[in-house]
Scaffold this motif. Structure first.
Motif, short mmCIF file in Angstrom:
data_model
loop_
_atom_site.label_atom_id
_atom_site.label_comp_id
_atom_site.label_asym_id
_atom_site.label_seq_id
_atom_site.Cartn_x
_atom_site.Cartn_y
_atom_site.Cartn_z
N LEU A 145 0.95 -1.08 -0.05
CA LEU A 145 0.39 -0.18 0.20
C LEU A 145 0.78 1.07 0.35
O LEU A 145 0.53 2.10 -0.93
CB LEU A 145 -0.92 0.15 1.11
N ASN A 146 1.51 1.38 0.81
CA ASN A 146 2.25 2.21 1.01
C ASN A 146 3.15 2.65 -0.08
O ASN A 146 3.90 3.73 -0.72
CB ASN A 146 3.43 2.36 2.55
N VAL A 149 1.54 4.32 -2.68
CA VAL A 149 0.43 4.78 -2.87
C VAL A 149 1.95 6.30 -3.16
O VAL A 149 2.17 6.94 -3.40
CB VAL A 149 0.39 5.59 -1.28
N GLN A 176 -11.12 4.68 3.74
CA GLN A 176 -10.22 4.25 5.22
C GLN A 176 -9.39 3.98 5.21
O GLN A 176 -8.09 4.34 5.88
CB GLN A 176 -11.20 3.01 5.38
N LEU A 177 -8.42 3.80 3.51
CA LEU A 177 -7.02 3.86 4.20
C LEU A 177 -6.25 5.00 3.78
O LEU A 177 -5.02 4.97 3.33
CB LEU A 177 -6.71 2.48 2.97
N ASP A 178 -6.64 6.15 3.24
CA ASP A 178 -7.17 6.94 2.53
C ASP A 178 -5.19 6.89 2.05
O ASP A 178 -4.96 7.95 1.57
CB ASP A 178 -5.75 7.86 4.00
N THR A 181 -7.03 9.90 -1.61
CA THR A 181 -6.39 11.13 -1.90
C THR A 181 -5.54 11.83 -2.41
O THR A 181 -5.08 12.63 -2.87
CB THR A 181 -6.49 11.94 -0.21
N ALA A 182 -4.89 10.50 -2.70
CA ALA A 182 -3.13 10.23 -3.66
C ALA A 182 -3.77 10.41 -4.57
O ALA A 182 -2.57 11.02 -5.50
CB ALA A 182 -2.54 9.05 -3.29
N ARG F 66 -4.07 19.10 3.34
CA ARG F 66 -3.34 19.43 1.34
C ARG F 66 -3.21 20.52 0.54
O ARG F 66 -4.34 21.06 0.88
CB ARG F 66 -4.19 17.87 1.41
N VAL F 95 11.41 5.09 -0.68
CA VAL F 95 10.87 4.48 -1.70
C VAL F 95 11.40 2.46 -2.09
O VAL F 95 10.98 2.01 -2.38
CB VAL F 95 9.65 4.66 -2.60
N ARG F 129 3.56 10.04 5.86
CA ARG F 129 3.84 8.93 4.67
C ARG F 129 4.97 8.29 5.09
O ARG F 129 5.44 7.44 4.77
CB ARG F 129 3.79 9.70 3.85
N ASP F 132 4.79 5.62 7.25
CA ASP F 132 4.12 5.14 6.73
C ASP F 132 2.61 4.66 7.38
O ASP F 132 2.37 3.60 7.89
CB ASP F 132 4.49 3.47 5.92
N VAL F 134 -0.83 4.49 7.93
CA VAL F 134 -2.69 3.80 7.40
C VAL F 134 -3.59 4.08 8.34
O VAL F 134 -3.25 3.41 9.74
CB VAL F 134 -2.27 2.73 6.66
N PRO F 135 -4.29 5.25 8.79
CA PRO F 135 -5.72 5.41 9.64
C PRO F 135 -6.19 3.86 10.09
O PRO F 135 -6.40 3.93 11.03
CB PRO F 135 -6.27 6.07 8.70
N VAL F 136 -6.19 3.06 9.02
CA VAL F 136 -6.51 1.13 9.58
C VAL F 136 -6.10 0.74 9.85
O VAL F 136 -4.65 0.94 9.67
CB VAL F 136 -7.47 0.75 8.00
N GLN F 170 -1.19 16.34 8.40
CA GLN F 170 -2.03 15.27 9.65
C GLN F 170 -1.61 15.42 10.84
O GLN F 170 -0.83 14.82 11.44
CB GLN F 170 -1.56 13.42 9.34
N TYR F 263 -14.34 19.56 0.35
CA TYR F 263 -13.47 20.14 1.45
C TYR F 263 -14.53 21.45 2.35
O TYR F 263 -13.85 22.15 2.33
CB TYR F 263 -12.72 19.65 1.45
#
Ligand SMILES: Nc1ncnc2c1ncn2[C@@H]1O[C@H](COP(=O)(O)OP(=O)(O)OP(=O)(O)O)[C@@H](O)[C@H]1O
Ligand SMILES: Nc1ncnc2c1ncn2[C@@H]1O[C@H](COP(=O)(O)OP(=O)(O)OP(=O)(O)O)[C@@H](O)[C@H]1O
Ligand SMILES: Nc1ncnc2c1ncn2[C@@H]1O[C@H](COP(=O)(O)OP(=O)(O)OP(=O)(O)O)[C@@H](O)[C@H]1O
Ligand SMILES: Nc1ncnc2c1ncn2[C@@H]1O[C@H](COP(=O)(O)OP(=O)(O)OP(=O)(O)O)[C@@H](O)[C@H]1O
Ligand SMILES: Nc1ncnc2c1ncn2[C@@H]1O[C@H](COP(=O)(O)OP(=O)(O)OP(=O)(O)O)[C@@H](O)[C@H]1O
Ligand SMILES: Nc1ncnc2c1ncn2[C@@H]1O[C@H](COP(=O)(O)OP(=O)(O)OP(=O)(O)O)[C@@H](O)[C@H]1O
Ligand SMILES: [Mg+2]
Ligand SMILES: [Mg+2]
Ligand SMILES: [Mg+2]
Ligand SMILES: [Mg+2]
Ligand SMILES: [Mg+2]
Ligand SMILES: [Mg+2]
Lengths: 266, 266, 266, 266, 266, 266
Positions: A145-146, A149, A176-178, A181-182, F66, F95, F129, F132, F134-136, F170, F263
């Protein structure tokens, strides 16, 4: 119409073209005006990447219910783009890699290859499966995921441009995984919405020797509604099995009515 | 009837046949009309894969309560399919591999082998155990799950076809894991539902020298109901132990009545 | 009685016999009719595996409260079975292996060895500890659990038979883990239930030079009940320490009354 | 009294003796009758292991609040046991090992060494820290826990005997972890309970040149109670710092009163 | 006063001294009587370790809000201790090590070095960061935590003594982690409490050419209170930036008033 | 104005300058007074690090929604700082590294390089980021987080100075992670707030050949408000696509109105 007009300028492609053809076994059927709008929007983003030097990378998310044709439409836009480098990344392309690290490396390598071409287009198919999403326990591969993104937002080196088309049938998960927005832009891909659109599909593929009107009526009587909310892929594959059954019309009506009942439109 | 008609065309098989025979120790007893319907449906999917070129892969899930005969029925369909490549994947085939990676590699290799044949059929038995599902903590092997789900939907190369028959006694678990949507079709396999069907089983296997009617009555009196909801496998194995006990009839009635009481039909 | 009748046919064994003797330091005392019933049931399963060719594998779970004699009874059934291959697997046999992988390999090897003999019997002692169950956080070794559950249901090759006797004092845990459904049969092993049974034990081992009646009365007075619910193992080991204390009778009454108070029967 | 009577028979020991001496810097002060009861109980278990052949392993848990003297008392029983093999296992003995595996191996090795002697005694000090218990998230080393619990119950080979004395100040944690049921016996070790016992300690160590009565009164006035509930170790170490402060009596009263206020008896 | 009196006996140190100097860039300003009390208490523990042979290890926790001067005060006590071996362990000393194992080894090595000197003092700075505490998910390095807690309580070999001074601004976290009970003593280090103390600081550092009274008044007017609750470190560093701004007084009043508003005293 | 005044003293830079230019494709447009305040504040911290010897390290967090221009503004301050060592760390720079360890090493190496220069400035872009996030499941790389937090507070060796500018969209996440307290100072970077500021942007870039007033009115009519709350980056990139569409004005109004609706400002 727009779609057919574009088809005429479809260029000859290299090795990757059969890859794109593979996900278009039934071609693109224009069963509603929405289809050409989707392709038009896609082509505007293709043009922006091609012509605006300040935007080296742009990403677009095609989202919609299962079987609605997302992969086929992304592939069609890619075919029409005329970009010298086009690549389709599917869950199947990752399944042979042994662990997350190898998958991450593969993705990284793929983007690095894309950066070498002056104009590249990547189709990233079925993001939720690429990151191995499982709803129980909200499991997923954080590292894939990272990687995705970050790569979505990383511009190629000067003088190079990249367009990314991604697909998902789980937009709310991606939100949910944000991840949403990317993306710079989003294109919705709806299922077949009503019996009118379903009839258009059956007419264009010449199903049941053209006698599709009785079918539509039977479904309406069974489901007592003109809503459909079934994806084009389900319609077309059910047709294939139906043809071989003892009573094709009945089998088709039964199966599709069952689908409509199971997943009502909201 | 359909089942026996088909049996006559059963082809001679190669090495894998004993594997299929092994899960059919008691053969297929036709104790209700549902049994031949299941086999008929299975054969329609076999035919679709064989004859429709646009569908290179198709997957079917056989689901039902424990011991209801899912594995045996999938094996029977495979026997009847006449496909040149047939393979049975069970939890036992994975148990010798050391870790998830080795298991994943094995599965991948197996599908790759299947892709080499023009027509292949894979029986994936007991999915919930293949992915090491444990309800406490909702544990499972995410990597095996993801491998399976992706492979279920990956078409073999052009000119090759693949039919996948999977079994589970935990459909609701698979639904939570979002696995069921990866299947093109589903076939329910119910347990023995009432004393009538149970009598049919006892009659056909010639249990208790044909005096099975008293048994049925005794069970009815003990459970005060004609519902059964016990799988065919449990019936047949209980019979085997019963035969050796001091009083076979009593033992059988006691055991089966106990089973019926423990898992009432809903 | 049944137990003594069987004892006379007890065969001479090979190397593994001392292993079984080790878990029977006090032998099997027949303090209630339930004891011989347990052994009889066990022997019926032994016979089924020996004589019914359609059942290549059968598994039985002995469950009951701590110290109730589960391990000793399983060992006794194994001794009486007269099978050429008998093996006892305990938590202690796994403790020397370094990690889950090594433990899994050991288990796999053990079953593979068993498969080589035409008739094998495996005693899997204390399943909850073999899988390293800890109630805090519901922790356990998923990979050992899955290996065991799969092996429980895997038949040996044609011409070979396997009987598995497992023990647990945490049946409700195994039920949550969905392990109990993997067993073909279950045998409950209760603790000593009342002062009558306790008296029978003391009488048979000749405790307190036969003057055990006063002890029983003292315990009744202390606990104001004739319920006991203490395992035979606790009774026998407490006796050993009591013998060395300054006042054996008092010490025994005090300790056993304490046990009875701590874990009341339900 | 019992303690002094035993001291006279204290045997000369080998290498491990300094290890035991190290955890007894202030010896054992007999400030209440409970102390000799603890030692007496301990010696009964020593005797049982020595003399009863049917019990090859026995385990005893000493539990009580922090600083109450558990380690010192276990060490004293070990000194008095006269066993040829005695070993003290503390969290500090494990801290140098790099990971859980190495710690597990060390423990396993230690028990294996103990099995070689005909009579062995192991003191396992501070179990909750040996398993790295942390209340936040209920974290602990499952593999060390499981190793310990299994080894507690594993008998040495024939002709060998093993007594295990373990200590903990977190009995409720061990109960949640289901560890306490693995012990054959338990011995509670209370803190100093009231000012009477505190006076006995001060008297016996000759604190404040024998003028301890004023101290007791000051503490009573400050805390308005005769309850103490502070461990013997805290009392003795606070005395050491107090001696060096500008005003020893005041410092001692202040510190101990603070301790009493912080952890009231329940 | 006490502090200055001690300063005169400050010994010349070896290599580690610059390390200590580094965390005292602004020295120790005696802005309240509490400061010399803290140093006095610290020196009593220094003396106990030096002179009482029964206590080979002693540990003291300095705790207080961020920026309150904990590290500086621990370093000052270490400087004043005159111990031959002094070492400062900070999160920065661990950041270069690759994983928990390497960090654990480093800590172990450090304590082992300390054990070699007859008298050693270790400053363990910022425990919550050393164990990588993150409040989200209550994450921390369990293995570093356990290593530290065990080492805190492990005495050096005979003839050697060790004093440990640790600091934290998260005492409640350490209490949840059950770390505070591992310390023999605790010293609170409060923030600057009111404008009187703030004035004392400004006076002693000669800020604003001595015209600090107007500043104090401005802050009082802005915050409408004489409470401060800001750490000495924040005051001193804000002064440094203020000096370079266009209007130093206003900038300082604005920043400090903001701080006071953000973290009100409770 | 301040910005332009500073621009004139912009020094010639070495290799890293193109890196900074890359994140400033549209330069810095002064659409409100806030922009120059941000740059002024940034330059005060630059000066403090340069001139105050007691502060060897200082860290500043630029936070805002953002697309609000955080990265561009941090890069601008870096350009203006005239420091000999400047480095930009983005998610894209990490990355390519294979795992957390490699990323940690890279960060460590980068800071170590910075420590070698007498004056260094690091821009740490998009902290959430980099770790890494991730809100979930509130997932993040704890080891990268801890490395960053520790390095933020670690001073370089004597004679060396370091300024760290970090960005995040964030801030509330960073607050939960207890990262914000590690920063010495914070600078908020708001989005474009109202149609007045939006008009200033369109005017300065000469969009729609200067006829932007109609656009502003159309947006006002569509959204029925003069609030905007859209980041400068979104405005500028939407303009680029709009230019290529069939009807640029309509497309722009539609897209931006959509953004405003999605938004809303709070
Ligand atoms: N208008 C259309 N749009 C999309 N696909 C079409 C259309 N007309 C026909 N098709 C055919 O329908 C199928 C669409 O399947 P596709 O795999 O693209 O769906 P999907 O939404 O990606 O499914 P999934 O949710 O499983 O990923 C393709 O075979 C394609 O050839
Ligand atoms: N009509 C029938 N359908 C299925 N199995 C039958 C039938 N008649 C007899 N059998 C026999 O019953 C047994 C069914 O067992 P099978 O292992 O297939 O059940 P299952 O549902 O897969 O059990 P499990 O839930 O344990 O996986 C086989 O031995 C098979 O030979
Ligand atoms: N009737 C009996 N049944 C079982 N064990 C008996 C009986 N009579 C005497 N014993 C003795 O009692 C002891 C039973 O202990 P055993 O270890 O089998 O109990 P357990 O239930 O397995 O205990 P645990 O719960 O700790 O595993 C053995 O020493 C055995 O020799
Ligand atoms: N009656 C006694 N019982 C126990 N210890 C005593 C007694 N009299 C004096 N002591 C001394 O008190 C100290 C007890 O400390 P010990 O380490 O055994 O306590 P503990 O309960 O194990 O502490 P912790 O909870 O920290 O493990 C020892 O130094 C011992 O010499
Ligand atoms: N009386 C004092 N006590 C402590 N520090 C003082 C005092 N007077 C001046 N200082 C200076 O104040 C600073 C205190 O910073 P220090 O790093 O010790 O705070 P801290 O509480 O450890 O901060 P943190 O919570 O960030 O760890 C040092 O620079 C020190 O020289
Ligand atoms: N006043 C300004 N402030 C910041 N950026 C500006 C300004 N004027 C023009 N820009 C341009 O706007 C863009 C700001 O994008 P930037 O990447 O800095 O936003 P961001 O807040 O970092 O976005 P993200 O939240 O995605 O990290 C840059 O292309 C920059 O050249
Ligand atoms: Mg798709
Ligand atoms: Mg099955
Ligand atoms: Mg047992
Ligand atoms: Mg202790
Ligand atoms: Mg500090
Ligand atoms: Mg940015």
């Amino acid at each position: 119409d727009f779609l057919h007009a574009l088809d005429e300028v479809k260029p000859a492609f290299g090795t990757d073209d059969s890859e794109l053809e593979d996900v278009l076994p039934f071609g693109i059927i224009e069963y509603s005006k929405g289809i050409s709008h989707i392709l038009k929007d896609g082509m505007l983003y293709v043009k922006t990447v091609k012509e605006q030097p300040n935007l080296r990378v742009m990403s677009v998310l095609l989202h919609g219910p299962r079987s609605s044709g997302k992969t086929a439409l992304a592939a069609k836009i890619a075919q029409l783009s005329d970009f010298p480098f086009i690549k389709l990344i599917t869950p199947a392309s990752l399944v042979g890699y042994r662990d997350e690290l190898a998958k991450k490396d593969y993705l990284h390598k793929l983007f690095t290859d894309a950066y070498k071409s002056p104009l590249s287009l990547l189709v990233i198919d079925n993001i939720e499966r690429l990151i191995d999403w499982v709803p129980v326990g909200a499991r997923f591969s954080g590292s894939i995921l990272n990687t995705l993104v970050t790569l979505l937002q990383t511009p190629p080196p000067k003088g190079h441009r990249l367009l990314i088309l991604a697909t998902t049938s789980q937009r709310s998960v991606l939100e949910q995984l944000d991840v949403t927005t990317a993306f710079d832009n989003q294109i919705p891909v709806p299922a077949i919405q009503d019996l009118g659109e379903l009839g258009a599909v059956l007419a264009q593929v010449g199903a049941f020797d053209g006698n599709y009107r009785r079918i539509i009526e039977d479904i309406q009587q069974t489901t007592r509604s003109s809503d459909v909310n079934v994806g084009i892929k389900t319609i077309l594959t059910t047709l294939e099995t139906a043809k071989l059954s003892e009573s094709p019309e009945d089998w088709f009506v039964e199966q599709i009515s069952g689908q409509i009942a199971r997943y009502p439109s909201v």
